[in-house]
Structure formats: C-alpha cells, structure tokens
Design an enzyme around this catalytic site. Structure first.
Site, PDB file in Angstrom:
ATOM      1  NE  ARG A 104      -4.531  -0.912  -1.188  1.00  6.59           N
ATOM      2  CZ  ARG A 104      -5.852  -0.847  -1.126  1.00  6.59           C
ATOM      3  NH1 ARG A 104      -6.524  -0.372  -2.146  1.00  6.59           N
ATOM      4  NH2 ARG A 104      -6.498  -1.253  -0.074  1.00  6.59           N
ATOM      5  CB  THR A 108      -1.204   7.621   0.684  1.00 10.59           C
ATOM      6  OG1 THR A 108      -0.394   6.488   0.306  1.00 10.59           O
ATOM      7  CG2 THR A 108      -0.448   8.425   1.727  1.00 10.59           C
ATOM      8  CG  ASP A 200      -4.962  -8.026   2.861  1.00  9.63           C
ATOM      9  OD1 ASP A 200      -4.275  -8.805   2.155  1.00  9.63           O
ATOM     10  OD2 ASP A 200      -4.544  -6.915   3.211  1.00  9.63           O
ATOM     11  CG  ASP A 203      -3.156 -10.061   5.501  1.00  7.20           C
ATOM     12  OD1 ASP A 203      -1.926 -10.195   5.358  1.00  7.20           O
ATOM     13  OD2 ASP A 203      -3.682  -9.041   5.984  1.00  7.20           O
TER      14      ASP A 203
END
Ligand code: PRP
Ligand code: URA
Length: 209
Positions: A104, A108, A200, A203
């Site tokens: 991603r 944006t 995340d 991560d």
C-alpha cells in the site's frame, strides 16, 4: 451478497486481545496469529462438500464421509498474510499455497501489485485469500481481481481485523466473496490504519520497523 461473519468464538476473541496489545512481542504475535488462523479455518471450511465412503473398520463397514470435490488453495497477500498460512495448513495440510504480493502506498493508500504466483489449477480450487488486515479494502480487492483474472471463481476472504470502510468496498466490488473476520473495528485513521486495530501487521509479524 456473500456471507459476512465476525467469528466470535471465545478462543479467537481471547487470542485477538493478546495480539492487539502493543506489548505483545514478535515471537508471541507470530505464534498467536497462526493459532487464530487455525481456529478460523475450522469454520471457514465448514461448507466443504462431503462424499459418502464405505470404510472397513476392524469390526465392520462404516458408512462414512470424506471431503469431495474442490481442493483448497491458500493465498496470502504478502507480506502479512504469510503469518496465517501455517495455521491453516495445520488443518488442511494438502492445500496448495499461492502468493500475491501487494503493498500500500503510504501516501495515497492505493495498493500496488508486485508478485503473483498461483497453483496452475487455481480455477478448480476453493481459494482462501488471507491477510490479517482489511483496512480500505484496496489490497484485498486487487488481490481478488488478480485471482479472478486467472480463473478462480470460488473465493473466501479471511482476515483478523476489518474496518467498516474495507468491508463495504470489498462487498461492493466482489459481492460473491464470503468475508470472515475476527473483529469489525471502529474506523480508519487519517493514515489508513484501523482504529483500534493492532498496528502494522507486517511489521509486528516480521519485527521490521
Ligand atoms: C497491509 C495489510 C494489508 C493492507 C490492508 O499491508 O497486510 O495487505 O495493508 O490495507 P488496505 O485494506 O487499505 O489495502 P501493507 O501494504 O502494509 O504491506 P506489508 O504486508 O508488506 O507490510
Ligand atoms: N495495514 C496494517 O497492517 N494495519 C492497519 O491498521 C491498516 C493496514
């Protein structure tokens, strides 16, 4: 419209609470994500068709049932989807595994496809697309586009945490796809992260950051 199911089994909810905790380290996070995936796979596979078989037991013939028809392909969306694969393979060890690489764009929030490698008979398989997070829905939509382009027709999407925005977008673009999630959270923040979410997922699984 496909099914939308929040899997509220106590074991799933308990384990999800553990990985939401910001103090849950990489080793535990990785293990528990797989454990949740195993528990979810039990229900996601509930409608697999059965066929009658006669089995000779030591005492006689049992009129039994075995899974028939379509075989399974597990397709993780890289990277974080990888964290769910082993947990599902624990239940469905004969499944084949395809990979779809998607990242991603941080600004944006649009997904970009960078890798697709699928079993050659993907069109004949029941496909479980797995990714811990369904945020805007862009990655899941593009991954399912890639699968349909290659002939897949029987697709279920399995995630741990979803946002209302992502569920809505995925249902709109792919109304035939059943969605299974362990939690439907509140909203997305300005960076496209699910709130409260778990941060995340990639991560936290791989210890990057
Ligand atoms: C995360 C996550 C999903 C995606 C969800 O991946 O694993 O694939 O974001 O967001 P969306 O619904 O808004 O598309 P990311 O792009 O961070 O890549 P990574 O797994 O490699 O970290
Ligand atoms: N991707 C993640 O890993 N977490 C989020 O909350 C949103 C997208």
């Amino acid at each position: 419209m496909g099914k939308f199911e929040v899997m509220d089994h106590p074991l799933i909810q308990h384990k999800l609470a553990m990985i939401r905790d910001k103090n849950c380290g990489t080793k535990d996070f990785r293990q528990i994500v797989n454990e949740i995936a195993t528990l979810m796979a039990y229900d996601v596979s509930r409608d697999m068709p059965l066929e009658d078989v006669d089995v000779q037991t030591p005492e006689g013939v049992a009129h039994a049932h075995k899974i028939a028809g379509k075989k399974v392909a597990i397709v993780p969306i890289l990277r974080a989807g990888i964290g769910m694969v082993d947990g599902i393979l624990d239940l469905i060890p004969a499944a084949k595994v395809g990979h779809i690489g998607m990242y991603r764009d941080e600004k944006t929030l649009k997904p970009h496809e960078y890798f697709v490698k699928l079993p050659s008979d993907i069109a004949q398989r029941q496909v479980f697309v797995v990714d811990p997070m369904l945020a805007t829905g862009g990655s899941a939509i593009m991954a399912i586009d890639a699968l349909k382009k290659r002939g897949a027709t029987n697709i279920k999407f399995v995630c741990l945490v979803s946002a209302p925005e992502g569920v809505k977008a995925l249902q709109k673009k792919h109304p035939d796809v059943d969605i299974y999630t362990a939690a439907l959270d509140d909203h997305l923040n300005e960076n496209g992260y699910i709130v409260p979410g778990l941060g995340d997922a990639g991560d936290r699984l791989f210890g990057t950051k």
